[in-house]
Design a protein around this motif. Structure first.
Motif, mmCIF file in Angstrom:
data_model
loop_
_atom_site.group_PDB
_atom_site.id
_atom_site.type_symbol
_atom_site.label_atom_id
_atom_site.label_comp_id
_atom_site.label_asym_id
_atom_site.label_seq_id
_atom_site.Cartn_x
_atom_site.Cartn_y
_atom_site.Cartn_z
ATOM 1 N N ALA A 57 0.847 -1.204 0.000
ATOM 2 C CA ALA A 57 0.000 0.000 0.000
ATOM 3 C C ALA A 57 0.870 1.237 0.000
ATOM 4 N N ILE A 58 0.472 2.231 -0.765
ATOM 5 C CA ILE A 58 1.092 3.549 -0.704
ATOM 6 C C ILE A 58 0.018 4.498 -0.178
ATOM 7 N N ARG A 69 -3.518 -4.339 9.030
ATOM 8 C CA ARG A 69 -2.221 -3.837 8.572
ATOM 9 C C ARG A 69 -2.342 -2.462 7.914
ATOM 10 N N ILE A 70 -3.567 -2.073 7.610
ATOM 11 C CA ILE A 70 -3.773 -0.818 6.874
ATOM 12 C C ILE A 70 -3.788 0.381 7.818
ATOM 13 N N ARG A 71 -3.042 1.388 7.454
ATOM 14 C CA ARG A 71 -2.980 2.623 8.245
ATOM 15 C C ARG A 71 -4.132 3.527 7.804
ATOM 16 N N VAL A 72 -5.277 3.311 8.403
ATOM 17 C CA VAL A 72 -6.494 4.038 8.027
ATOM 18 C C VAL A 72 -6.367 5.504 8.427
ATOM 19 N N HIS A 73 -6.599 6.387 7.470
ATOM 20 C CA HIS A 73 -6.530 7.826 7.743
ATOM 21 C C HIS A 73 -7.636 8.197 8.741
ATOM 22 N N ILE A 81 -1.739 0.922 -4.962
ATOM 23 C CA ILE A 81 -1.255 -0.404 -4.576
ATOM 24 C C ILE A 81 -0.293 -0.936 -5.629
ATOM 25 N N LEU A 82 0.777 -1.555 -5.161
ATOM 26 C CA LEU A 82 1.711 -2.269 -6.025
ATOM 27 C C LEU A 82 1.710 -3.747 -5.650
ATOM 28 N N ILE A 83 1.838 -4.597 -6.640
ATOM 29 C CA ILE A 83 2.025 -6.034 -6.406
ATOM 30 C C ILE A 83 3.392 -6.404 -6.955
ATOM 31 N N VAL A 84 4.246 -6.928 -6.083
ATOM 32 C CA VAL A 84 5.619 -7.260 -6.469
ATOM 33 C C VAL A 84 6.023 -8.591 -5.849
ATOM 34 N N SER A 85 7.093 -9.163 -6.335
ATOM 35 C CA SER A 85 7.618 -10.386 -5.729
ATOM 36 C C SER A 85 8.301 -10.037 -4.412
ATOM 37 N N LYS A 86 8.430 -11.026 -3.532
ATOM 38 C CA LYS A 86 9.021 -10.807 -2.210
ATOM 39 C C LYS A 86 10.416 -10.201 -2.296
ATOM 40 N N GLU A 87 11.177 -10.602 -3.292
ATOM 41 C CA GLU A 87 12.561 -10.148 -3.393
ATOM 42 C C GLU A 87 12.697 -8.653 -3.648
#
Length: 330
Positions: free
Chosen positions: A175-176, A265-269, A297-303
């Motif tokens: 999340a951004i 886990r979400i930092r709700v405003h 939102i970004l989806i990326v590999s763990k690395e």
């Protein structure tokens, strides 16, 4: 009869167009009266196998709230953000933007502050205003009202475009944060404020007035995130607008995976907690309508998680599992 007697001021429109042109400095293009152009090859010379991406959007009834509280200066950035963030989902760099403004009366005092805000945002992002249209519509809008739409054209290397099939099991969902409510859900926000007779200037959340929070411009994510798209490490992305996390994230999934999102886990405003409490809005409705503090939102590999979280304010909120193309928020 004269055209001006029907409520249309041709001279006023010409003056406003001149005002805009005086503020625009095109380094690489030409600006005739009907259209604008540039050397495309020069603009995209560093992009291999260029692919054109385009989008259009508006900012909805946030405009009415801004007019009510006499603060329209941030709406230009809102308009730019709603368009630019949409093409960033595919990894596209914005290269030119156009706008459409509809007003009842060209003398509307909100026009120049809005345009100044848009031009400032374009300058900050390094995007050129390629042209636009201002329409005077006296029978369609009330005297102090206006509406806007934006159009953006961007470019991305064909082999760097995010695609649904790139999203894989065990990928991480990042999340951004949003800057606030951004530019959707304002019909509900305004309905709550009106029904509860709330003066948004007199309500404070932490150290800011409610109206300051509500009129905070939509965050633009290009400068922070485009570098990761260009490196080819982003498998999927979503701009969180109307429909919330579930409605927007679902678009980037293929039919073999699910996205599991963990609410805790979400930092709700804080503004969303206030809206929910004062408006007695059901929990599910809040997550369906608003971004809840997650603007992109970004989806990326763990690395690649560390490379992104250490260089941005992104943080993990979920994971990709085997599934059927669904978003599960729990």
């Amino acid at each position: 009869m004269l055209y001006e007697e029907s409520g249309v001021n041709i001279k006023g429109g010409e003056d406003f167009a001149h005002y805009i042109k005086q503020k625009i400095k095109h380094a690489s293009g030409f600006y005739p009266d009907f259209a604008w152009g540039f050397d495309l090859a020069e603009k995209i010379k560093d992009i291999k196998d260029p692919f054109i991406v385009y989008s259009t959007d508006g900012i909805g009834t946030k405009i009415k709230l801004a007019i009510q509280y006499k603060n329209v200066g941030g709406l230009g950035k809102d308009l730019l953000a709603m368009c630019v963030n949409d093409i960033l989902v595919l990894g596209a760099r914005p290269i030119v933007f156009l706008d459409y403004i509809a007003v009842s009366n060209i003398k509307n005092p909100n026009l120049r502050p809005f345009m100044d805000g848009l031009l400032n945002a374009l300058s900050e992002e390094g995007i050129e205003l390629g042209g636009g249209e201002t329409a005077e519509l006296p029978d369609l809008l009330k005297e102090d009202e206006f509406d806007v739409a934006g159009f953006v054209i961007g470019v991305v290397s064909k082999n760097k475009i995010t695609k649904n099939e790139h999203v894989k099991e065990k990928d991480v969902v990042l999340a951004i944060p949003s800057s606030g409510v951004h530019s959707n859900g304002y019909s509900l926000v305004r309905h709550i404020l009106n029904k509860k007779n709330i003066d948004a200037e007199k309500v404070f959340i932490e150290d800011k007035s409610l109206i300051e929070i509500l009129l905070t411009p939509t965050r633009i994510y290009t400068k922070d995130l485009l570098q990761f798209f260009e490196k080819g490490i982003v498998h999927g992305a979503a701009h969180i607008t109307g429909g919330g996390i579930e409605g927007n994230l679902k678009r980037t999934l293929n039919k073999d995976v699910n996205a599991i999102i963990y609410k805790d886990r979400i930092r709700v405003h804080p503004v969303f907690k206030y809206i929910q409490d004062i408006g007695d809005v059901p929990e599910d409705e809040m997550w369906r309508v608003f971004n809840m503090g997650v603007g992109f939102i970004l989806i990326v590999s763990k690395e690649h998680v560390d490379a992104i979280t250490k260089n941005t304010d992104a943080y993990p909120i979920g994971e990709i599992t085997k599934g059927e193309g669904e978003v599960v928020i729990k």
